[in-house]
Scaffold this motif. Structure first.
Motif, short mmCIF file in Angstrom:
data_model
loop_
_atom_site.label_atom_id
_atom_site.label_comp_id
_atom_site.label_asym_id
_atom_site.label_seq_id
_atom_site.Cartn_x
_atom_site.Cartn_y
_atom_site.Cartn_z
N LEU A 192 0.85 -1.18 0.00
CA LEU A 192 0.00 0.00 0.00
C LEU A 192 0.89 1.23 0.00
O LEU A 192 1.80 1.34 0.83
N VAL A 193 0.62 2.15 -0.93
CA VAL A 193 1.34 3.42 -0.98
C VAL A 193 0.31 4.52 -0.73
O VAL A 193 -0.67 4.65 -1.48
N THR A 194 0.51 5.29 0.32
CA THR A 194 -0.48 6.31 0.68
C THR A 194 0.17 7.54 1.29
O THR A 194 1.23 7.45 1.93
N ASP A 195 -0.51 8.69 1.11
CA ASP A 195 -0.05 9.94 1.74
C ASP A 195 -0.88 10.25 2.98
O ASP A 195 -0.74 11.33 3.56
N ASP A 196 -1.71 9.29 3.42
CA ASP A 196 -2.62 9.54 4.53
C ASP A 196 -2.32 8.56 5.67
O ASP A 196 -2.62 7.36 5.57
N GLY A 197 -1.74 9.07 6.74
CA GLY A 197 -1.40 8.22 7.88
C GLY A 197 -2.62 7.61 8.54
O GLY A 197 -2.57 6.46 9.00
N ALA A 198 -3.73 8.33 8.57
CA ALA A 198 -4.94 7.79 9.17
C ALA A 198 -5.45 6.59 8.38
O ALA A 198 -5.95 5.61 8.94
N LEU A 199 -5.35 6.65 7.06
CA LEU A 199 -5.75 5.51 6.24
C LEU A 199 -4.86 4.31 6.53
O LEU A 199 -5.35 3.17 6.66
N ALA A 200 -3.55 4.54 6.66
CA ALA A 200 -2.64 3.45 6.98
C ALA A 200 -3.04 2.78 8.28
O ALA A 200 -3.06 1.54 8.39
N ASP A 201 -3.37 3.57 9.30
CA ASP A 201 -3.79 3.00 10.58
C ASP A 201 -5.06 2.18 10.43
O ASP A 201 -5.19 1.08 10.97
N ALA A 202 -6.02 2.72 9.67
CA ALA A 202 -7.29 2.03 9.49
C ALA A 202 -7.13 0.74 8.71
O ALA A 202 -7.79 -0.27 9.00
N VAL A 203 -6.24 0.74 7.72
CA VAL A 203 -5.99 -0.48 6.95
C VAL A 203 -5.36 -1.54 7.83
O VAL A 203 -5.73 -2.72 7.77
N GLU A 204 -4.41 -1.15 8.66
CA GLU A 204 -3.79 -2.12 9.57
C GLU A 204 -4.83 -2.74 10.50
O GLU A 204 -4.83 -3.95 10.75
N ALA A 205 -5.74 -1.92 11.00
CA ALA A 205 -6.79 -2.43 11.88
C ALA A 205 -7.69 -3.40 11.12
O ALA A 205 -8.10 -4.45 11.66
N GLU A 206 -8.01 -3.07 9.88
CA GLU A 206 -8.83 -3.96 9.06
C GLU A 206 -8.11 -5.27 8.75
O GLU A 206 -8.73 -6.34 8.72
N LEU A 207 -6.81 -5.21 8.53
CA LEU A 207 -6.04 -6.43 8.28
C LEU A 207 -6.13 -7.37 9.46
O LEU A 207 -6.29 -8.60 9.30
N ASP A 208 -6.02 -6.84 10.65
CA ASP A 208 -6.11 -7.68 11.85
C ASP A 208 -7.44 -8.44 11.88
O ASP A 208 -7.48 -9.63 12.20
N VAL A 209 -8.50 -7.76 11.53
CA VAL A 209 -9.83 -8.38 11.57
C VAL A 209 -10.02 -9.34 10.41
O VAL A 209 -10.44 -10.50 10.59
N GLN A 210 -9.70 -8.90 9.21
CA GLN A 210 -10.01 -9.70 8.02
C GLN A 210 -9.09 -10.91 7.85
O GLN A 210 -9.54 -11.97 7.40
N VAL A 211 -7.83 -10.77 8.21
CA VAL A 211 -6.92 -11.92 8.09
C VAL A 211 -7.37 -13.05 9.00
O VAL A 211 -7.35 -14.22 8.63
N ALA A 212 -7.77 -12.70 10.20
CA ALA A 212 -8.22 -13.72 11.16
C ALA A 212 -9.43 -14.50 10.64
O ALA A 212 -9.63 -15.66 11.02
N ALA A 213 -10.21 -13.88 9.76
CA ALA A 213 -11.43 -14.52 9.27
C ALA A 213 -11.25 -15.23 7.94
O ALA A 213 -12.16 -15.92 7.49
N THR A 214 -10.07 -15.09 7.31
CA THR A 214 -9.89 -15.69 5.99
C THR A 214 -9.51 -17.16 6.11
O THR A 214 -8.97 -17.61 7.13
N LYS A 215 -9.77 -17.93 5.07
CA LYS A 215 -9.53 -19.38 5.11
C LYS A 215 -8.06 -19.71 5.25
O LYS A 215 -7.67 -20.53 6.07
N HIS A 216 -7.22 -19.07 4.42
CA HIS A 216 -5.80 -19.42 4.39
C HIS A 216 -5.01 -18.46 5.28
O HIS A 216 -4.07 -17.79 4.84
N VAL A 217 -5.38 -18.41 6.54
CA VAL A 217 -4.86 -17.40 7.45
C VAL A 217 -3.35 -17.47 7.59
O VAL A 217 -2.67 -16.44 7.58
N ASP A 218 -2.78 -18.67 7.70
CA ASP A 218 -1.33 -18.78 7.89
C ASP A 218 -0.57 -18.29 6.65
O ASP A 218 0.43 -17.57 6.76
N ARG A 219 -1.03 -18.69 5.49
CA ARG A 219 -0.39 -18.28 4.24
C ARG A 219 -0.46 -16.76 4.07
O ARG A 219 0.53 -16.11 3.74
#
Length: 457
Positions: A279-306
């Protein structure tokens, strides 16, 4: 989970930033893999079908009696295909044909001078071998993406190879076989890896006179050993590219939806632990929000370890930039296989991108759409090769042949220039080849065609 690379403020200090080095990729050593594939390819070249069977048993754990898949098996796979999957493949094929049909070239004749023409004829490769990988995932969509442009180009003979699956039949995955049947491809081989590329390059017959004839060109993605075999055999065959791990870059500003961005980063990360998500962004708040979303969405995905391994690897990251201008410079230097634009005025920003395999504009054009049903091709350049290479297309399977036709007057008009340049390059026979057309026994006939030779006294 995903690291950050902060470039903000560094240009203002006068620092010279090497964006290619600052956004690293997965360590893939094709050169090292050459040592492994060289004896494999040599074995296939010398022993043909016998070598292919032994290599298939060693690497795939499958013993096969006949490397070629019978047509009856292809049709049975299509008959047994889930109706929803068939409908989806049908739609993918229709859309791909629509796009690729518009890529066809027409012959063009240029009248250089009166009586002198050059025609560029577009001639398809006669026989191609298409590789459909089968590792962590199965890719019938890659069959579509390889076969459709070859067919639209007018390729006469199409052969597909895909690794056999462990099981009682020892055949490629049935969805791969069904896709081949749906596209009308009847020459399919249960062969994978570097040995499949060698089979296509050298051919592989047996005592019964059957087997795979050599091809002119090989296309399709694969693992590092497939890429190494392509590198080794390039010249014996034409190739599309050396495919590396998949990658996505997303250029985003404050207008982006962090849920969409996170989901798209994950979608590529599930391909492989070496997949790159940037991800390339000029918005630090977006970066924070994306990281938070990754924590939630990765945990729910099928191939979580990969997915977690890929996102946590050195090849993935969030790059923080001063503004979109710097962001464009970063993504152009990175030259991603897939580039998404999630910004205000996304179409305008996308129009300024120079280097990418494919560009996906706005929130409703995710890479997943391009993988399956946008109509675009998903066989795209990786590893920054988008700086000089295009994705697979009808053009990939066409060769431009110049046909030159000059009459006597047109050649006579330019003969002196040809002779002058031939002499300048110390290639006098080149000039003599032109001069011979206007002399008889060393005597020049009619008009001026440069210096004459022989005794004219």
């Amino acid at each position: 989970m995903i690291r950050r690379i902060d470039l903000r403020g560094r240009l203002a200090t006068g620092e010279v930033l090497d964006y290619r080095a600052l956004v690293p990729r997965a360590p893939v050593d094709v050169e090292a893999a050459l040592d492994a594939v060289r004896p494999i390819c040599a074995d296939v070249r010398h022993r043909g079908v016998a070598a292919l069977k032994e290599l298939t048993s060693r690497f795939d754990g499958v013993d096969v009696d006949d490397l070629r898949v019978p047509e009856s098996v292809l049709h049975a796979a299509l008959d047994g295909l889930d109706t929803d999957v068939r409908a989806a493949l049908d739609e993918s094929i229709v859309r791909a044909r629509r796009v690729h049909a518009d890529q066809r070239r027409t012959d063009v004749t240029t009248t250089v001078v009166p009586g002198g023409t050059v025609t560029e004829r577009w001639v398809p490769v006669q026989r191609v071998g298409l590789y459909a990988p089968g590792g962590l995932a199965v890719y019938p969509s890659s069959v579509v993406m390889n076969v459709v442009p070859a067919q639209e180009a007018g390729v006469e003979e199409i052969a597909v190879a895909s690794p056999p699956q462990q099981g009682p039949d020892g055949l490629p995955h049935p969805t791969i076989l069904a896709a081949c049947a749906l596209l009308g491809v009847t020459e399919v081989y249960a062969v994978g890896g570097a040995q499949a590329i060698a089979m296509f390059a050298y051919g592989a017959g047996d005592d019964a006179g059957t087997g795979c004839a050599p091809v002119d060109m090989v296309t399709g993605p694969g693992n590092v050993y497939v890429a190494a075999a392509k590198r080794l055999l390039k010249g014996v065959i034409g190739i599309d590219a050396e495919a590396g791990p998949t990658e996505i870059a997303i250029l985003a500003d404050a207008a982006a939806d962090p849920r969409h961005v996170a989901a798209d980063l994950i979608s590529q990360a599930e391909h492989d632990t070496l997949a790159a998500s940037v991800l390339v962004t000029d918005d630090g708040a977006l970066a924070d929000a994306v990281e938070a979303e990754l924590d939630v969405q990765v945990a729910a995905t099928k191939h979580v370890d990969r997915v977690a391994t890929a996102l946590g690897g050195d090849q993935s990251g969030i790059v923080l930039v001063d503004d979109l201008e710097q962001g464009l410079a970063v993504v152009d230097a990175y030259a991603a296989e897939h580039l998404e634009i999630h910004t205000r005025d996304a179409a305008d920003v996308a129009s300024r991108v120079r280097n990418a395999g494919a560009v996906f504009v706005g929130p409703w054009s995710p890479v997943s759409l391009g993988d399956y049903a946008a109509g675009s091709n998903h066989v795209l350049p990786t590893g920054a090769s988008a700086r000089h290479t295009s994705g697979l297309s009808v053009q990939s399977f066409l060769r431009g042949i110049h046909v030159v036709e000059y009459d006597e007057a047109a050649l006579r008009d330019v003969a002196a220039h040809v002779e002058t340049l031939a002499d300048a390059e110390d290639l006098p026979a080149h000039g003599a080849a032109v001069r011979a057309r206007f002399t008889a026994g060393g005597v020049q006939t009619g008009g001026s065609a440069g210096t004459t030779t022989g005794d004219t006294s």
